[in-house]
Scaffold this active site. Structure first.
Site, PDB file in Angstrom:
ATOM      1  N   ALA A  54      -9.229 -22.394 -44.359  1.00 57.82           N
ATOM      2  CA  ALA A  54      -8.822 -22.149 -42.977  1.00 57.82           C
ATOM      3  C   ALA A  54      -7.554 -22.934 -42.655  1.00 57.82           C
ATOM      4  CB  ALA A  54      -9.945 -22.546 -42.023  1.00 57.82           C
ATOM      5  N   ASN A 104     -13.788 -20.508 -42.370  1.00 51.83           N
ATOM      6  CA  ASN A 104     -14.330 -21.386 -41.327  1.00 51.83           C
ATOM      7  C   ASN A 104     -13.220 -21.696 -40.329  1.00 51.83           C
ATOM      8  OD1 ASN A 104     -16.475 -22.815 -40.217  1.00 51.83           O
ATOM      9  ND2 ASN A 104     -15.928 -24.706 -41.259  1.00 51.83           N
ATOM     10  N   LYS A 113     -17.558 -31.167 -41.176  1.00 45.82           N
ATOM     11  CA  LYS A 113     -16.316 -30.427 -41.403  1.00 45.82           C
ATOM     12  C   LYS A 113     -15.536 -30.178 -40.120  1.00 45.82           C
ATOM     13  CE  LYS A 113     -17.676 -28.140 -45.694  1.00 45.82           C
ATOM     14  NZ  LYS A 113     -17.852 -26.849 -46.406  1.00 45.82           N
ATOM     15  N   LYS A 168     -19.648 -18.247 -34.215  1.00 48.68           N
ATOM     16  CA  LYS A 168     -19.961 -19.050 -35.409  1.00 48.68           C
ATOM     17  C   LYS A 168     -19.784 -20.538 -35.116  1.00 48.68           C
ATOM     18  CE  LYS A 168     -20.720 -19.913 -39.832  1.00 48.68           C
ATOM     19  NZ  LYS A 168     -20.177 -21.239 -40.109  1.00 48.68           N
ATOM     20  N   SER A 200     -22.363 -17.208 -42.144  1.00 49.97           N
ATOM     21  CA  SER A 200     -23.306 -18.322 -42.239  1.00 49.97           C
ATOM     22  C   SER A 200     -24.334 -18.056 -43.327  1.00 49.97           C
ATOM     23  CB  SER A 200     -24.020 -18.545 -40.906  1.00 49.97           C
ATOM     24  OG  SER A 200     -24.939 -19.623 -41.006  1.00 49.97           O
ATOM     25  N   GLU A 235     -26.519 -26.049 -35.003  1.00 49.32           N
ATOM     26  CA  GLU A 235     -26.997 -26.556 -36.299  1.00 49.32           C
ATOM     27  C   GLU A 235     -26.937 -28.087 -36.344  1.00 49.32           C
ATOM     28  OE1 GLU A 235     -24.939 -26.513 -40.618  1.00 49.32           O
ATOM     29  OE2 GLU A 235     -25.249 -24.518 -39.741  1.00 49.32           O
ATOM     30  N   GLY A 291     -24.137 -20.302 -46.333  1.00 50.47           N
ATOM     31  CA  GLY A 291     -23.736 -21.055 -47.505  1.00 50.47           C
ATOM     32  C   GLY A 291     -23.559 -20.176 -48.725  1.00 50.47           C
TER      33      GLY A 291
END
Length: 468
Positions: free
Chosen positions: A75, A101, A259, A182, A127, A189, A129
């Protein structure tokens, strides 16, 4: 022979998505800036309908029109550079999908710029992983709806499938809506993980539970209303032993990485004026975990109560479970309120109930209670806050005493519970008809003549608070 879709970027997510797409019957061209990764992809894809290319020109020419290109590059600047390199090679109506991302504001900017070049652009949250990318992720695509319709069959095919067979993908909304959703997903999360970590801390520090008992507790919880991916894997984590047959989790350094998407969510909430206290406390908890050396030094200098518990451990463990579920509800209430406000401000027309449905499988926050969120918005599409839905209102009414007890016990014993504490404070603040903000307004008027409104009469007022 031309291929049906192309993937640029062959790190683990791009590679696995390409294999996922191919496994659903589509032919896929792939390209990576470094040819070594392309060669590795060829070696690992024997027998698959994967077509390697070694230049952007070769890649673009290998695709059927209108071209459908999935970008899975880093990104930021790398995404911009890839798009800039592609633009001279594309034709009107081609479709670029950014599955990275990405900050939603970058997606809005790119969407606007590419529209001027007649290139369709979709910003898509992914989403799940690396495993989800291969077997079925939750997908959150936003951009031009007509462009989405042209790739909907592919996205529907590769997305995770819920127990009722529905694909965990839906059109989210215009421009940056997909990456925005997202982002909030990731913020939720953060909160889920922090609340689970605080539950573990109470079990370990206060109740003195073994890792075997903690593992069994999470497995038991996963059989009830807390059923979710994160609760499931937490049970697995506590069962994993290291080379000395000791719990591996207890050997892991207690500094949590990130992140940045949780931070993005909190910053956006500040810009919107939305109380996102639980998610933001979860971000701060990671920050404070990262200053390990400072904390070790402070532990030698600053004193506090020693954790001890002489009550009914089974009863208190049930209170922790209830505290976790109520706090989870409060966290989702905040996240969905944030998306509701962003939808209004950006005219995205987000269908909040549908968002809950595409998170049921494939993604990190998949959980049984997402169906309850869908039901809440089906019953009342204009619902201001999830806490006001009858189901959730009944739960928090019943569980609030447990949450209060857990927070109070944590404070009395020096066990930090920033997520739990933030949850009960949010609940009490949200249900308060009157808050002490009247004093804050008086103070602002006193030192800055910022004025105030009154309860008993119309108008805007300023007071000379002391006589000259």
């Amino acid at each position: 022979m031309t291929q049906q879709i192309g993937v640029i970027g062959l790190a683990v997510m791009g590679k696995n998505l390409a294999w996922n797409i191919e496994s659903r019957g589509y032919s896929v061209s792939v390209f990576n800036r470094s040819s070594e990764k392309t060669d590795l992809m060829v070696e690992e894809s024997k027998g698959k309908n994967i077509h390697p290319t070694y230049s952007l020109e070769e890649f673009v020419n290998s695709l059927e029109k209108p071209r459908k290109i999935l970008l899975m590059v880093q990104a930021g600047k790398a995404t911009d550079a890839t798009i800039d390199s592609l633009l001279p090679l594309l034709d009107d109506g081609d479709i670029l999908i950014d599955g990275g991302n990405t900050n939603y504001q970058d997606t809005i900017r790119r969407n606007k710029a590419l529209a001027q070049s007649a290139i369709n652009f979709i910003g898509m949250g992914v989403s799940g992983g690396e495993i989800g990318a291969l077997t079925g992720p939750s997908l959150m695509p936003g951009g031009q709806e007509e462009a989405y319709n042209k790739v909907a069959d592919i996205l529907d095919a590769i997305a995770a499938k819920a127990k009722d067979g529905a694909s965990c993908v839906t059109y989210i909304g215009p421009n940056g809506a997909g990456h925005y959703v997202k982002m909030v997903h990731n913020g939720i999360e953060y909160a889920d993980m922090q609340l689970i970590a605080e539950s573990y801390a109470m079990m370990k520090e206060l109740l003195g539970m073994s890792h075997e008992d903690i593992a069994q507790t999470f497995k038991d919880w996963n059989a009830g209303e807390l059923e979710s991916y994160l609760i499931e894997i937490t049970g697995d984590i506590f069962m994993k032993l290291d080379e000395n047959k000791e719990a591996l989790v207890e050997k892991i350094l207690d500094t949590a990485g990130q992140k940045g998407t949780g931070k993005w969510t909190s910053i956006n909430a500040l810009e919107l004026g939305i109380p996102l206290t639980i998610i933001t406390e979860s971000v701060f908890a990671r920050f404070i975990s990262s200053i390990k050396e400072e904390r070790v030094n402070a532990s030698k200098e600053l004193n506090g109560p020693k954790a001890s518990f002489d009550g009914d451990k089974k009863d208190f463990l049930e209170k922790i479970r209830k505290a976790l579920y109520m706090s989870k509800i409060c966290s989702y209430a905040q996240g969905f309120a944030q998306m509701r406000k962003a939808s209004e401000d950006n005219e995205w027309n987000l269908k909040l109930g549908d968002l809950a449905m595409i998170w049921r499988e494939g993604c990190i926050i998949r959980a049984q209670f997402l169906q309850k969120i869908k039901d809440a918005y089906d019953n009342n599409p204009g619902l201001q806050n999830l806490l006001l839905d009858p189901y959730f209102k009944n739960i928090v009414t019943e569980y609030q005493d447990a949450l209060r007890d857990v927070v109070a016990t944590g404070v009395q014993n020096g066990v930090p519970t920033p997520g739990f504490s933030s949850s009960i404070n949010y609940y009490d603040s949200y249900r308060a008809a009157d808050l002490p903000a009247n004093l804050i307004q008086a103070q602002r008027d006193y030192f800055g003549a910022h004025t105030y409104e009154r309860k008993d009469k119309e108008g805007v007022f300023h007071t000379q608070w002391i006589e000259e």
